[in-house]
Scaffold this motif. Structure first.
Motif, PDB file in Angstrom:
ATOM      1  N   PRO A  41       0.817  -1.220   0.000  1.00 15.70           N
ATOM      2  CA  PRO A  41       0.000   0.000   0.000  1.00 15.70           C
ATOM      3  C   PRO A  41       0.853   1.273   0.000  1.00 15.70           C
ATOM      4  N   SER A  42       0.302   2.321  -0.557  1.00 20.05           N
ATOM      5  CA  SER A  42       0.971   3.623  -0.569  1.00 20.05           C
ATOM      6  C   SER A  42      -0.062   4.718  -0.813  1.00 20.05           C
ATOM      7  N   THR A  43       0.084   5.810  -0.127  1.00 21.24           N
ATOM      8  CA  THR A  43      -0.720   7.006  -0.425  1.00 21.24           C
ATOM      9  C   THR A  43       0.182   8.052  -1.068  1.00 21.24           C
ATOM     10  N   ARG A  44       1.240   8.440  -0.337  1.00 26.53           N
ATOM     11  CA  ARG A  44       2.097   9.538  -0.759  1.00 26.53           C
ATOM     12  C   ARG A  44       2.918   9.211  -2.015  1.00 26.53           C
ATOM     13  N   THR A  45       3.623   8.069  -1.970  1.00 25.67           N
ATOM     14  CA  THR A  45       4.583   7.776  -3.044  1.00 25.67           C
ATOM     15  C   THR A  45       3.861   7.505  -4.364  1.00 25.67           C
ATOM     16  N   ARG A  79       7.141  -0.658  -5.959  1.00 26.65           N
ATOM     17  CA  ARG A  79       7.240  -0.870  -4.505  1.00 26.65           C
ATOM     18  C   ARG A  79       6.965  -2.342  -4.234  1.00 26.65           C
ATOM     19  N   HIS A 134      14.432   3.492   0.157  1.00 30.63           N
ATOM     20  CA  HIS A 134      13.326   4.304  -0.374  1.00 30.63           C
ATOM     21  C   HIS A 134      13.973   5.617  -0.837  1.00 30.63           C
ATOM     22  N   PRO A 159       8.022  10.651   7.531  1.00 33.80           N
ATOM     23  CA  PRO A 159       7.728  10.269   6.146  1.00 33.80           C
ATOM     24  C   PRO A 159       6.259   9.923   5.927  1.00 33.80           C
ATOM     25  N   GLY A 160       5.541   9.608   7.030  1.00 28.92           N
ATOM     26  CA  GLY A 160       4.160   9.162   6.919  1.00 28.92           C
ATOM     27  C   GLY A 160       4.100   7.716   6.470  1.00 28.92           C
ATOM     28  N   PRO A 161       3.026   7.003   6.694  1.00 29.38           N
ATOM     29  CA  PRO A 161       1.892   7.465   7.492  1.00 29.38           C
ATOM     30  C   PRO A 161       2.245   7.519   8.978  1.00 29.38           C
TER      31      PRO A 161
HETATM   32  N1   CP Z   1       6.394   7.904   2.937  1.00 26.07           N
HETATM   33  C1   CP Z   1       5.782   6.936   2.212  1.00 26.07           C
HETATM   34  O1   CP Z   1       6.415   6.135   1.531  1.00 26.07           O
HETATM   35  O2   CP Z   1       4.416   6.964   2.298  1.00 26.07           O
HETATM   36  P1   CP Z   1       3.430   5.994   1.497  1.00 26.07           P
HETATM   37  O3   CP Z   1       3.608   4.593   2.089  1.00 26.07           O
HETATM   38  O4   CP Z   1       2.055   6.543   1.742  1.00 26.07           O
HETATM   39  O5   CP Z   1       3.821   6.025   0.059  1.00 26.07           O
END
Ligand code: CP
Length: 309
Positions: free
Chosen positions: A51-55, A104, A132, A259-261
């Protein structure tokens, strides 16, 4: 074929070039200026096995702002869910003639393996607990924007060091730019061999945070615990959660990154996450510019002869 798999593959001048390039991309990434169509006619596939939101979101926006055709592979609804292997998936996508695949994966080294099987550029968007790279680049750009420089600063990275790909990429990048680094964690969240890395190691937050310019908090990664004992959340927060009292040991103009989340109330007090020292949303914003810069830097160098691995 050029890829971005690890910060270790970049020389200092290449890191600085990517940061400068990203800075020039900021007005376009913020839509203050029109789309810059340097990737017009190029195809970008985002292949996220985790899962990813930002990347994923920022890679998609970055590609589109540069005029690329962007395809997001949904792994859950793809043939991966029917047991197709990583290599077969890579070979199949390669046959669609992409110019770049952003990957990813939960396994360290999987992105490099995939890069050997395709004929296009490959960007590591996070592989297991390994690296990353674009996160480290956007972190560096955020620091440079705030401090006006990066060399000579002291950066503390706190939390789940053992399971973090973000820390590995950051230690490599910050080391290459002559930044003093510290890691702070309970002993059971420090990786074996940490003493061999060029960083200072602390197990006490107040000692580790003393006089630092930047604090980077990491998420407690339960999904990568693999039987490793993770402290109880209450205990973890008491000793390692960033709150105003612990932050008071850092320099008065310290910036707080994540870096989140974020796990609010686990590794960070919500009042700090949303407070004046926090640059968390700016990190996300810089993510678009950095990913535009990386795509822009990799793709013009592409061999247009075909997609032979
Ligand atoms: N920082 C980062 O990689 O966030 P995501 O998992 O939301 O992509």
């Amino acid at each position: 074929q050029r890829h971005l798999l690890s910060i270790a593959d970049l020389k200092q001048h290449e890191i600085i070039d990517l940061l400068d390039r990203a800075e020039r991309m900021v007005p376009v990434s913020r839509q203050e200026r029109k789309t810059l169509p340097t990737l017009a006619g190029k195809t970008q596939i985002n292949l996220f096995f985790e899962p990813s939101t930002r990347t994923q979101g920022s890679f998609e926006i970055a590609g589109k702002r540069l005029g690329a055709l962007v395809m997001n592979m949904s792994v859950k609804t793809s043939s991966v869910s029917k047991g197709e292997t990583l290599i077969d998936t890579a070979t199949t996508l390669n046959a669609m003639r992409p110019d770049v695949i952003v990957v990813r994966h939960s396994a360290a080294g999987a992105v490099e393996l995939l890069s050997q099987k395709v004929g296009c550029a490959v960007i590591n968007a996070g592989d297991g607990a390994h690296e990353h790279p674009t996160q480290a680049l956007l972190d560096a750009l955020t620091i440079r924007n705030h401090k006006g420089r990066i060399s000579g600063l002291t950066v503390a990275i706190c939390g789940d060091i053992a399971n973090s790909r973000v820390v590995r990429s950051n230690l490599l990048l910050l080391g290459a730019l002559n930044v003093r680094t510290r890691v702070i964690a309970p002993r059971n969240l420090l990786p074996a061999g940490i003493e061999h890395l060029a960083t200072e190691v602390f197990t006490d937050m107040r000692e580790g945070l003393k006089d630092v310019d930047v604090v980077m908090m990491l998420r407690l990664q339960h999904e990568r615990a693999n039987g490793r004992m993770i402290p109880s959340v209450r205990e973890y927060y008491r000793f390692y959660g960033l709150d105003a009292e612990k932050l008071s040991f850092a320099k008065p103009d310290v910036i707080v990154m994540h870096p989140g989340p974020m796990n609010r109330g686990v590794e960070i007090d919500p009042a700090i996450a949303d407070g004046p020292a926090s640059v968390v949303t700016e990190q996300v914003e810089m993510g678009v510019a950095v990913r535009m810069a990386v795509l822009d830097a990799l793709l013009p160098a592409r061999n247009n002869e075909g997609n032979q691995p």
